[in-house]
Scaffold this motif. Structure first.
Motif, short mmCIF file in Angstrom:
data_model
loop_
_atom_site.label_atom_id
_atom_site.label_comp_id
_atom_site.label_asym_id
_atom_site.label_seq_id
_atom_site.Cartn_x
_atom_site.Cartn_y
_atom_site.Cartn_z
N ALA A 21 79.53 72.88 56.22
CA ALA A 21 80.85 72.43 56.68
C ALA A 21 80.72 71.05 57.29
CB ALA A 21 81.42 73.41 57.69
N GLN A 22 81.67 70.18 57.00
CA GLN A 22 81.65 68.83 57.55
C GLN A 22 81.98 68.86 59.03
OE1 GLN A 22 83.91 65.91 55.36
NE2 GLN A 22 84.10 64.55 57.13
N VAL A 23 81.23 68.10 59.81
CA VAL A 23 81.42 68.01 61.25
C VAL A 23 82.04 66.65 61.55
CG1 VAL A 23 80.33 68.09 63.50
CG2 VAL A 23 79.45 69.50 61.64
N GLY A 24 83.24 66.64 62.03
CA GLY A 24 83.90 65.40 62.37
C GLY A 24 84.26 64.59 61.14
N LYS A 25 84.54 63.30 61.38
CA LYS A 25 84.94 62.41 60.30
C LYS A 25 83.71 61.85 59.58
CE LYS A 25 89.21 60.94 62.60
NZ LYS A 25 89.98 59.77 63.12
N SER A 26 83.89 61.48 58.33
CA SER A 26 82.81 60.84 57.58
C SER A 26 82.65 59.38 58.03
CB SER A 26 83.08 60.91 56.08
OG SER A 26 84.31 60.30 55.77
N GLN A 27 81.45 58.84 57.83
CA GLN A 27 81.14 57.47 58.23
C GLN A 27 80.95 56.61 56.98
OE1 GLN A 27 80.71 55.83 61.37
NE2 GLN A 27 80.76 54.15 59.92
N GLU A 28 81.60 55.47 56.95
CA GLU A 28 81.50 54.60 55.78
C GLU A 28 80.13 53.92 55.74
OE1 GLU A 28 83.79 50.79 53.70
OE2 GLU A 28 84.36 51.48 55.71
N LEU A 29 79.55 53.85 54.53
CA LEU A 29 78.28 53.15 54.29
C LEU A 29 78.51 52.05 53.27
CD1 LEU A 29 75.68 56.05 53.87
CD2 LEU A 29 76.07 54.66 55.90
N VAL A 30 77.88 50.89 53.49
CA VAL A 30 77.88 49.81 52.51
C VAL A 30 76.43 49.60 52.09
CG1 VAL A 30 78.40 47.40 52.05
CG2 VAL A 30 79.91 48.74 53.51
N ILE A 31 76.10 49.98 50.86
CA ILE A 31 74.73 49.93 50.36
C ILE A 31 74.60 48.74 49.40
CG2 ILE A 31 72.95 51.17 49.08
CD1 ILE A 31 74.29 53.76 49.94
N GLN A 32 73.65 47.85 49.68
CA GLN A 32 73.37 46.69 48.81
C GLN A 32 72.15 47.01 47.96
OE1 GLN A 32 74.94 43.37 48.50
NE2 GLN A 32 73.71 43.71 46.68
N ALA A 33 72.35 47.19 46.64
CA ALA A 33 71.26 47.49 45.71
C ALA A 33 70.84 46.20 45.01
CB ALA A 33 71.69 48.55 44.70
N ARG A 34 69.56 45.77 45.19
CA ARG A 34 69.03 44.57 44.52
C ARG A 34 67.88 45.00 43.63
NH1 ARG A 34 69.72 42.72 49.92
NH2 ARG A 34 71.29 41.06 50.08
N GLN A 35 68.07 44.88 42.32
CA GLN A 35 67.02 45.27 41.38
C GLN A 35 67.09 44.38 40.15
OE1 GLN A 35 67.63 49.09 39.61
NE2 GLN A 35 69.81 49.06 40.08
N TYR A 36 65.93 44.33 39.35
CA TYR A 36 65.85 43.49 38.15
C TYR A 36 66.62 44.12 37.01
CZ TYR A 36 62.08 41.15 40.61
OH TYR A 36 61.35 40.46 41.53
N GLY A 37 67.22 43.21 36.22
CA GLY A 37 67.87 43.68 35.01
C GLY A 37 66.89 43.69 33.85
N SER A 38 67.35 43.93 32.63
CA SER A 38 66.47 44.03 31.45
C SER A 38 65.83 42.68 31.12
CB SER A 38 67.26 44.56 30.25
OG SER A 38 68.39 43.72 30.01
#
Length: 788
Positions: free
Chosen positions: A673-690
């Motif tokens: 069960a969820q406790v309280g409100k959800s917290q926003e996350l900002v995830i920066q993904a840096r990876q190589y392309g092909s």
């Protein structure tokens, strides 16, 4: 006291009932059509003595008449009346016409007594002006009734007559009218023993709407006031001290009373509390209640007396509250040497086979002797069981795990009052109806018979009607008082009957109240599932939820709203103490996003949760993205967090694409069960392309290819020129220092011979012969070459 409201026409042009005779036996000539704004006259009978007159005995009737209209009544009179038809069966009692839809003057089934030699009528010397009230006392000798000397039941009453002035087409006139009437039942006995005794169990409910908010805080003083000697619960308890009754008790009310006894405070509308004043009265009530248990058995209702019909109809988690309430009662500690039975009480539209099956089975601690009580008015007249010789039945429940439920059907007629519906709840009417019903039972059959009288919910808010009902047990010679346990024990093999059809909806909790209950139930269950040891959860949390679903809230919507709101606020404040931490200061950051970085396709970042509670909890963290399906989170193990401590979770994540990912993190309990409100996350993904991976691969191939070519060329060069020039000095192995001084002599210390190391301390170098056969020179060249 009971009263009957009667209407007079306000339009004086309409014709009224005119009495041809000046006496009370007047004939009807015409009646006006009732108007919407007709004035009202009230007739109230305050006493009727004796309650069961013997043949030849005079009857005294007292009461009041109140003119609540705006019309003055001239030459007013109060007159005794009777319907001379003798009633000998209960069916005839039930068929008494109410005549509610007829004008008062046309209601001719109670004829006035016109004896000039007896006080069967009372004239008043003054006109009865609007809002005025007069008292009357009528004494009716036996002969004036003009009835048989045989026992039976008669309809008697009091009429009120007066003269009103009217104007028709400008012509003034006066009309004699019957302005009001009130009726009641008069059982008559000949003084001889009846054919049989009626074994009667009176069940008295002891219940009150919840007032306990939290700990020692109460919403108001209503429970303490009701338990005072002049309150409803005080009056009911006094009856049990004198007569044999069966208590039907809400254990939630007992818990509240025990808390009040130990001291309490009352919370006002402004949330400011003050000391309570009723602790002494409550303590006295509890002591007296415990004393009555020595002779009066106790049936405990489901904890909090929940609205069973509404909760089962709502289904889901609300339906589960019924089983929880019954289980709480089974485990209740009533105290004292006397035990109790667990019971269920359903009325009217709530009595269905589905509800009986759902509420009578499947809960923890269920016992074979649990008692189910229902009202006979739940059935229609055609489908109603006979209730003879016993009120105990096996009611069929095809929807349940058991196919029938042992049920006690209380006879609703015993507490119906009447015959006029407007007076049904009058204490005096209840007494007379109970006497009439039981007399006909005693005189119209053979063999033993037993009945159960159970007042309906909301029937007697001040306890006065119950006083009249119970006092009848001692004045009716054909009644044998008993307990509910005795009646059930006397019916070892109950008759089987069908439950009422489920066609009539049962009024109950409103949709808004049910929604509030769902929200409170979700919050309460979430908090309990937070705890590391769920079994250690405070029972007051669950019991507050059960009290919030109480049937007793009917008629007290504002108090119910306040109670549920208070409980919801308390649980929510506790849940808010468990939250994600967004910075070193420990702020909750409900409106600030947490920023994290992934340096490649895979990475990890920490999330910290703070436990601000006073108890140990077991929690987890869940991370998800509402708009990106390429974010992958490895399973996260739950952690046990002590009181006022923090726990950090390492979140291992991966993303197939680079860029910003908006996600949300939330704290979850053991039950997910969820406790309280959800917290926003900002995830920066840096990876190589092909393309990046191709460039990296090409660079690596070029590096290793160049190194291989250089190694190949060196080996080839050495094979072609085996007698290479003498190598220069090796910087890693310099030549020995020259110990000769400037004079050409050697240092004495240096000239001394040096003891060679033992063989076992010397490194054993295995010289591998070179192709040219010079092993020693090959070792020297392997260390000092330019490629070495």
């Amino acid at each position: 006291m009971f009263r009957r409201r009667l209407r007079l026409s306000a339009a004086t042009a309409a014709s009224l009932m005119i009495v041809a005779s000046a006496t009370v036996s007047a004939a009807t000539t015409a009646v006006a059509s009732p108007q919407a704004d007709d004035p009202v006259v009230d007739v109230a009978i305050d006493s009727f003595s004796p309650a069961i007159p013997k043949v030849g005995q005079a009857v005294t009737i007292t009461g009041t008449v109140t003119n609540t209209s705006n019309v003055t009544l001239e030459v007013p009179q109060a007159i005794a009346c009777i319907d001379t038809e003798r009633l000998t069966t209960r069916a005839e009692l039930a068929a008494i016409p109410t005549e509610e839809n007829k004008p008062v003057g046309n209601r001719n089934n109670c004829h006035g007594l016109d004896s000039a030699e007896a006080a069967t009528f009372q004239p008043f010397t003054e006109p009865l002006v609007p809002k005025a009230r007069v008292k009357f006392e009528l004494v009716v000798p036996w002969a004036e009734w003009h009835i048989s000397k045989k026992p039976g039941v008669y309809v008697v009453g009091v009429m009120f007559r007066g003269t009103v002035a009217t104007t028709v087409d400008g012509q003034k006139s006066t009309n004699r009218i019957t302005a009001g009437r009130s009726r009641m039942l008069m059982p008559v006995t000949d003084g001889k023993p009846t054919a049989r005794k009626v074994t009667t169990a009176v069940v008295l409910p002891l219940r009150h709407r919840p007032t306990l908010l939290a700990a020692d805080r109460f919403a108001n003083e209503s429970l303490a006031q009701s338990m005072a000697p002049t309150g409803a619960l005080g009056r009911l308890l006094a009856l049990g001290q004198k007569q044999k009754v069966t208590w039907l008790v809400d254990p939630g009310m007992l818990d509240e009373a025990r808390q009040m006894r130990d001291g309490y405070r009352v919370v006002g509308d402004n949330n400011v509390s003050r000391p309570g004043t009723g602790a002494k009265a409550v303590a006295n009530w509890l002591r007296a209640f415990d004393a009555t248990r020595a002779k009066n058995p106790v049936v405990l209702l489901p904890y909090g007396d929940p609205d069973v019909g509404s909760l089962i109809e709502a289904a889901g988690g609300l339906r589960d509250l019924v089983g929880q309430a019954r289980a709480a009662t089974e485990q209740y500690n009533l105290g004292g040497a006397q035990g109790f039975k667990s019971g269920l009480w359903l009325e009217n539209g709530s009595v269905t086979s589905r509800n009986l099956a759902a509420a009578s089975t499947g809960y923890a601690g269920a016992r074979p002797d649990d008692t189910t009580l229902v009202s006979s008015s739940s059935w229609t007249a055609d489908d109603r069981p006979a209730l003879s010789p016993s009120p105990v039945y096996n009611v069929l429940t095809p929807e349940g795990p058991v196919k029938s439920v042992k049920t006690v059907i209380a006879d609703s007629s015993l507490t119906a009052g009447g015959p006029d519906p407007a007076d049904a709840s009058s204490p005096l009417q209840v007494r007379q109806r109970f006497a009439a019903e039981t007399e006909l039972l005693a005189s119209s059959g053979k063999g033993p018979i037993s009945v159960v009288a159970l007042p309906p919910r909301g029937w007697d808010p001040d306890g006065q009607a119950a006083v009249q009902l119970v006092q009848s047990l001692s004045i009716l010679p054909w009644v044998k008082p008993a307990t509910l346990n005795e009646i059930i024990a006397a019916t070892p093999k109950p008759v089987v009957t069908k439950a009422p059809p489920a066609g009539r909806p049962a009024p109950g909790l409103s949709p808004g109240q049910l929604d509030q209950l769902r929200k409170l139930g979700t919050s309460t269950n979430t908090f309990i599932s937070l705890l590391n040891d769920i079994e250690q959860a405070d029972e007051n949390l669950r019991r507050a939820l059960l009290r919030a679903a109480s049937y007793s809230w009917r008629g007290f919507a504002d108090e119910a709203q306040r109670f549920v709101g208070y409980e919801q606020g308390g649980v929510t404040s506790q849940l808010n103490k468990v939250h994600l931490v967004t910075n070193a200061g420990g702020e909750r950051g409900q409106h600030r996003a947490i920023k994290v970085n992934l340096s490649g396709s895979k990475g990890q970042f920490p999330l910290t949760v703070e436990n601000g509670l006073d108890v140990t909890i077991r929690i987890g963290v869940a991370v998800s993205s509402p708009n990106r399906d390429d974010l992958r989170i490895q399973p996260i193990q739950q952690k046990i967090v002590p009181p006022h401590q923090k726990a950090t979770f390492q979140i291992k994540a991966s993303a197939e694409q680079n860029g910003l990912i908006r996600a949300e993190a939330k704290v979850i309990s053991q039950s997910q069960a969820q406790v309280g409100k959800s917290q926003e996350l900002v995830i920066q993904a840096r990876q190589y392309g092909s393309v990046g991976w191709i460039l990296v691969g090409s660079a690596c191939a070029l590096l290793f290819g160049t190194s291989a070519v250089r190694i190949y060329r060196r080996i080839r060069s050495e094979k072609r020129n085996p007698s290479a020039t003498e190598p220069g000095p090796d910087p890693l192995h310099p030549a020995p220092l020259d110990t000769t001084d400037s004079t050409g002599t050697r240092d004495d210390a240096a000239a001394e011979p040096v003891e060679p190391l033992a063989d076992e301390l010397q490194p054993h170098l295995a010289a591998t012969p070179e192709p040219n056969g010079h092993a020693q020179q090959s070792l020297k060249e392997g260390v000092g070459t330019k490629d070495g």
